[in-house]
Enzyme design. Sequence first.
Site, PDB file in Angstrom:
ATOM      1  NE  ARG A  60       1.825  26.292  91.848  1.00 16.96           N
ATOM      2  CZ  ARG A  60       1.516  25.405  90.732  1.00 16.96           C
ATOM      3  NH1 ARG A  60       1.370  24.320  90.992  1.00 16.96           N
ATOM      4  NH2 ARG A  60       1.826  26.138  89.656  1.00 16.96           N
ATOM      5  CD  GLU A 108       7.938  21.860  94.427  1.00 17.91           C
ATOM      6  OE1 GLU A 108       8.206  22.137  93.265  1.00 17.91           O
ATOM      7  OE2 GLU A 108       6.960  21.399  94.764  1.00 17.91           O
ATOM      8  CG  HIS A 124       6.165  20.077  91.305  1.00 15.90           C
ATOM      9  ND1 HIS A 124       6.313  21.439  91.816  1.00 15.90           N
ATOM     10  CD2 HIS A 124       4.972  20.051  90.662  1.00 15.90           C
ATOM     11  CE1 HIS A 124       5.165  22.129  91.212  1.00 15.90           C
ATOM     12  NE2 HIS A 124       4.379  21.356  90.506  1.00 15.90           N
TER      13      HIS A 124
END
Length: 325
Positions: A236, A265, A285
Amino acid sequence: MKIAILDDYFDTLRTLPCFSRLAGHDVTIFNDHVQETEALAARLQETEALVLIRERTAIRAPLIERLPNLKLISQRSVYPHIDIDACTAAGVLVCSSQHEGTPSYATAELTIGLILSAMRQIPQQMASLKQGKWQMGVGHTVRGKTLGIHGYGRIGKAVAGFAKAIGMNILIWASEASRARAVADGWAVADSQLAFYAACDVITLHLRLHPSTRGIVTSADLAAMKPSALLVNTSRAGLIAPGALVEALAKGRPGMAAIDVFEQEPLLDVDAPILQFPNVIVTPHIGYVTHEEWELQFSDIFDQIVAYASGNPINMINPTAYQAK
């Protein structure tokens, strides 16, 4: 049930074997990302069961209050993106398998891939070759290097096993309980967080993000790293203090970074500061984004919907929301 699935960017879910478990339900899949409350409320007005792909979309009170037909949110793993209290108040049940004992091997694999890619400068070497310039520099071998794993949960443990197989030395820093588990598994632990950051050639983060871990990696930690060191984050972005990584890279400690997660994101701003460093490699990601991992995850998620529809919900996070119905 009327089911909506958000953020399936490549329309992948309908291609998975587990998708057949939703046969007989009315399923709508959205392939773009929307976060604005107005737009989401319009899309989901008739939705009874909402499927989330991890934390791609935050579900907060202003949205929940505008979804009168919503009965169930089904997802997997942790849920900091969901306002559980607001769901409970609205009678919306949240079901989320915590999959004890089954780490995301896909994320662990990507972590090792990023380590090798950064240390051997694979993306930069590829770019150089495609530009007709042949080799652009000399990389580093990882065998014999010290890999520091900050956080020793399911993924951290898997990374340790993978790294040992390629000849890396393992050093752990984590909570007291996690350090005890690491010692029991035969790994060395650091004396302190600062000593940990100073000692390692590569550091990879594997912590859950909650109030006590937000910003747990400080500017002082990063400043203690070697100029030759690599920081990897497939966990994270919020684990690192705001702005600290960009500032540290500008100062040369650590010397490299490999990043799969970002504060905002999807990150679509090509001028974002983290993207400007030639010694930083980035991925969008994709740690958990493989066909095999999704089949595993969405088998759980779809099973939760089937169980709810049959009147026997499982993996309930806020059971009082169901009991109140």
